[in-house]
Design a protein around this motif. Structure first.
Motif, PDB file in Angstrom:
ATOM      1  N   ALA A  44       0.635  -0.778   0.154  1.00  0.00           N
ATOM      2  CA  ALA A  44       0.242  -0.223   0.486  1.00  0.00           C
ATOM      3  C   ALA A  44       0.570   1.059   0.111  1.00  0.00           C
ATOM      4  N   PHE A  45       0.873   2.068  -0.740  1.00  0.00           N
ATOM      5  CA  PHE A  45       1.228   3.628  -1.163  1.00  0.00           C
ATOM      6  C   PHE A  45      -0.017   4.519  -0.268  1.00  0.00           C
ATOM      7  N   ASN A  46       0.583   4.265   1.237  1.00  0.00           N
ATOM      8  CA  ASN A  46      -0.065   5.225   1.679  1.00  0.00           C
ATOM      9  C   ASN A  46       0.041   6.749   1.580  1.00  0.00           C
ATOM     10  N   SER A  47      -0.461   7.622   1.893  1.00  0.00           N
ATOM     11  CA  SER A  47      -0.726   9.479   1.175  1.00  0.00           C
ATOM     12  C   SER A  47      -1.861   9.819   2.804  1.00  0.00           C
ATOM     13  N   VAL A  48      -1.624  11.420   2.557  1.00  0.00           N
ATOM     14  CA  VAL A  48      -2.269  12.379   2.825  1.00  0.00           C
ATOM     15  C   VAL A  48      -3.389  12.791   1.742  1.00  0.00           C
ATOM     16  N   GLN A  49      -3.445  12.145   1.193  1.00  0.00           N
ATOM     17  CA  GLN A  49      -4.869  12.599  -0.231  1.00  0.00           C
ATOM     18  C   GLN A  49      -5.865  11.955   0.680  1.00  0.00           C
ATOM     19  N   GLY A  50      -7.229  12.780   0.268  1.00  0.00           N
ATOM     20  CA  GLY A  50      -8.271  12.340   1.025  1.00  0.00           C
ATOM     21  C   GLY A  50      -8.552  12.077   0.136  1.00  0.00           C
ATOM     22  N   SER A  51      -8.503  10.486  -0.622  1.00  0.00           N
ATOM     23  CA  SER A  51      -8.747   9.448  -1.268  1.00  0.00           C
ATOM     24  C   SER A  51      -8.168   8.028  -0.759  1.00  0.00           C
ATOM     25  N   ALA A  52      -7.421   8.425   0.210  1.00  0.00           N
ATOM     26  CA  ALA A  52      -6.475   7.524   0.915  1.00  0.00           C
ATOM     27  C   ALA A  52      -7.341   7.500   2.144  1.00  0.00           C
ATOM     28  N   ALA A  53      -8.195   8.451   2.673  1.00  0.00           N
ATOM     29  CA  ALA A  53      -9.128   8.451   3.829  1.00  0.00           C
ATOM     30  C   ALA A  53     -10.054   7.912   3.787  1.00  0.00           C
ATOM     31  N   GLY A  54     -10.601   8.390   2.433  1.00  0.00           N
ATOM     32  CA  GLY A  54     -11.845   8.139   2.654  1.00  0.00           C
ATOM     33  C   GLY A  54     -12.521   6.685   1.388  1.00  0.00           C
ATOM     34  N   VAL A  55     -11.164   6.496   0.463  1.00  0.00           N
ATOM     35  CA  VAL A  55     -11.233   5.003  -0.186  1.00  0.00           C
ATOM     36  C   VAL A  55     -10.626   4.406   0.082  1.00  0.00           C
ATOM     37  N   ALA A  56      -9.045   4.412  -0.078  1.00  0.00           N
ATOM     38  CA  ALA A  56      -7.990   3.296   0.413  1.00  0.00           C
ATOM     39  C   ALA A  56      -7.863   2.629   1.228  1.00  0.00           C
ATOM     40  N   ARG A  57      -7.552   3.186   2.812  1.00  0.00           N
ATOM     41  CA  ARG A  57      -7.547   2.674   3.780  1.00  0.00           C
ATOM     42  C   ARG A  57      -8.525   1.705   4.293  1.00  0.00           C
ATOM     43  N   PRO A  58      -9.811   2.515   4.260  1.00  0.00           N
ATOM     44  CA  PRO A  58     -11.265   1.654   4.005  1.00  0.00           C
ATOM     45  C   PRO A  58     -11.056   0.335   3.643  1.00  0.00           C
ATOM     46  N   GLY A  59     -11.340   1.011   1.452  1.00  0.00           N
ATOM     47  CA  GLY A  59     -11.366  -0.426   0.962  1.00  0.00           C
ATOM     48  C   GLY A  59     -10.124  -1.062   1.541  1.00  0.00           C
ATOM     49  N   VAL A  60      -8.805  -1.335   1.531  1.00  0.00           N
ATOM     50  CA  VAL A  60      -7.911  -2.323   1.682  1.00  0.00           C
ATOM     51  C   VAL A  60      -8.635  -3.314   3.020  1.00  0.00           C
ATOM     52  N   ARG A  61      -8.876  -2.389   4.219  1.00  0.00           N
ATOM     53  CA  ARG A  61      -9.733  -3.210   5.288  1.00  0.00           C
ATOM     54  C   ARG A  61     -10.161  -4.244   5.379  1.00  0.00           C
ATOM     55  N   LEU A  62     -11.797  -2.990   4.126  1.00  0.00           N
ATOM     56  CA  LEU A  62     -12.699  -4.617   3.858  1.00  0.00           C
ATOM     57  C   LEU A  62     -12.121  -5.245   2.851  1.00  0.00           C
ATOM     58  N   ALA A  63     -11.491  -5.427   2.102  1.00  0.00           N
ATOM     59  CA  ALA A  63     -10.825  -6.650   1.402  1.00  0.00           C
ATOM     60  C   ALA A  63     -10.238  -7.730   1.746  1.00  0.00           C
ATOM     61  N   LEU A  64      -9.266  -6.760   3.358  1.00  0.00           N
ATOM     62  CA  LEU A  64      -8.885  -8.036   3.809  1.00  0.00           C
ATOM     63  C   LEU A  64     -10.012  -8.804   5.162  1.00  0.00           C
ATOM     64  N   GLU A  65     -10.697  -8.319   5.261  1.00  0.00           N
ATOM     65  CA  GLU A  65     -11.538  -8.897   5.917  1.00  0.00           C
ATOM     66  C   GLU A  65     -12.254  -9.323   5.378  1.00  0.00           C
ATOM     67  N   GLY A  66     -12.646  -9.404   4.001  1.00  0.00           N
ATOM     68  CA  GLY A  66     -13.975  -9.958   3.297  1.00  0.00           C
ATOM     69  C   GLY A  66     -13.509 -10.966   2.870  1.00  0.00           C
ATOM     70  N   GLY A  67     -12.672 -11.345   2.327  1.00  0.00           N
ATOM     71  CA  GLY A  67     -11.985 -11.742   1.115  1.00  0.00           C
ATOM     72  C   GLY A  67     -11.197 -13.573   1.859  1.00  0.00           C
ATOM     73  N   SER A  68     -11.529 -14.805   0.632  1.00  0.00           N
ATOM     74  CA  SER A  68     -11.332 -15.854   1.637  1.00  0.00           C
ATOM     75  C   SER A  68      -9.514 -16.155   1.174  1.00  0.00           C
ATOM     76  N   LYS A  69      -9.114 -15.614   0.234  1.00  0.00           N
ATOM     77  CA  LYS A  69      -7.639 -15.697  -0.216  1.00  0.00           C
ATOM     78  C   LYS A  69      -7.327 -14.247   0.872  1.00  0.00           C
ATOM     79  N   ARG A  70      -5.957 -14.179   1.288  1.00  0.00           N
ATOM     80  CA  ARG A  70      -5.405 -12.710   1.508  1.00  0.00           C
ATOM     81  C   ARG A  70      -3.774 -12.793   0.911  1.00  0.00           C
ATOM     82  N   PRO A  71      -3.234 -11.921   1.517  1.00  0.00           N
ATOM     83  CA  PRO A  71      -1.917 -11.770   0.703  1.00  0.00           C
ATOM     84  C   PRO A  71      -1.006 -12.374   1.945  1.00  0.00           C
ATOM     85  N   ASP A  72       0.001 -13.127   2.272  1.00  0.00           N
ATOM     86  CA  ASP A  72       0.749 -12.959   2.930  1.00  0.00           C
ATOM     87  C   ASP A  72       1.936 -12.266   3.662  1.00  0.00           C
TER      88      ASP A  72
END
Length: 141
Positions: A44-72
């Motif tokens: 993850a290339f983190n950022s102070v940019q608005g879409s990082a707070a509103g979409v990127a960080r929450p989106g990756v959290r949801l992806a890691l919670e919801g998927g059957s496969k996760r990155p190692d």
């Protein structure tokens, strides 16, 4: 010029609290990418940019919670902050222009999927999560 560490601490914590390992130097990046020669690694290339707070960080959290496969491995560099680490991580895929926030998915050390800023902005966290989950399922073990 980097922002105040106090300002970005909550943004860093949002990723590290869900398992991401921060890479702060070029040496950190190289050492960790050697370890990432097998399996699936999400950067993850983190950022102070608005879409990082509103979409990127929450989106990756949801992806890691919801998927059957996760990155190692879950890794993060902070664009605008850890300049040396960010530049070194980008050297692993020099043909892709810098973009933040963004996500890079590696399979056995090779870049297989990239989500640039323009595919994060203007979307919502659930749509991003769905895209990331599909990539995890496609490239996971």
């Amino acid at each position: 010029m980097p922002y105040s560490p106090l300002l970005v601490k909550p943004f860093r914590d949002e990723l590290t609290s869900i398992g991401f390992v921060e890479l702060l130097t070029a040496d950190d990046v190289d050492r960790t990418m050697k370890e990432a020669a097998t399996g699936m690694t999400l950067v993850a290339f983190n950022s102070v940019q608005g879409s990082a707070a509103g979409v990127a960080r929450p989106g990756v959290r949801l992806a890691l919670e919801g998927g059957s496969k996760r990155p190692d491995r879950l890794l993060t560099v902070f664009d605008e902050q850890d300049l040396e680490a960010t530049q070194q991580m980008r050297s692993y895929f020099p043909d892709i222009p810098p973009s933040h926030p963004s996500f890079a998915l590696f399979k056995d050390g090779e870049l297989v999927y990239f989500v640039p800023r323009h595919r994060i902005e203007g979307r919502n966290a659930q749509i991003l999560a769905t895209d990331l989950e599909a990539a995890f399922n496609e490239f996971g073990q």
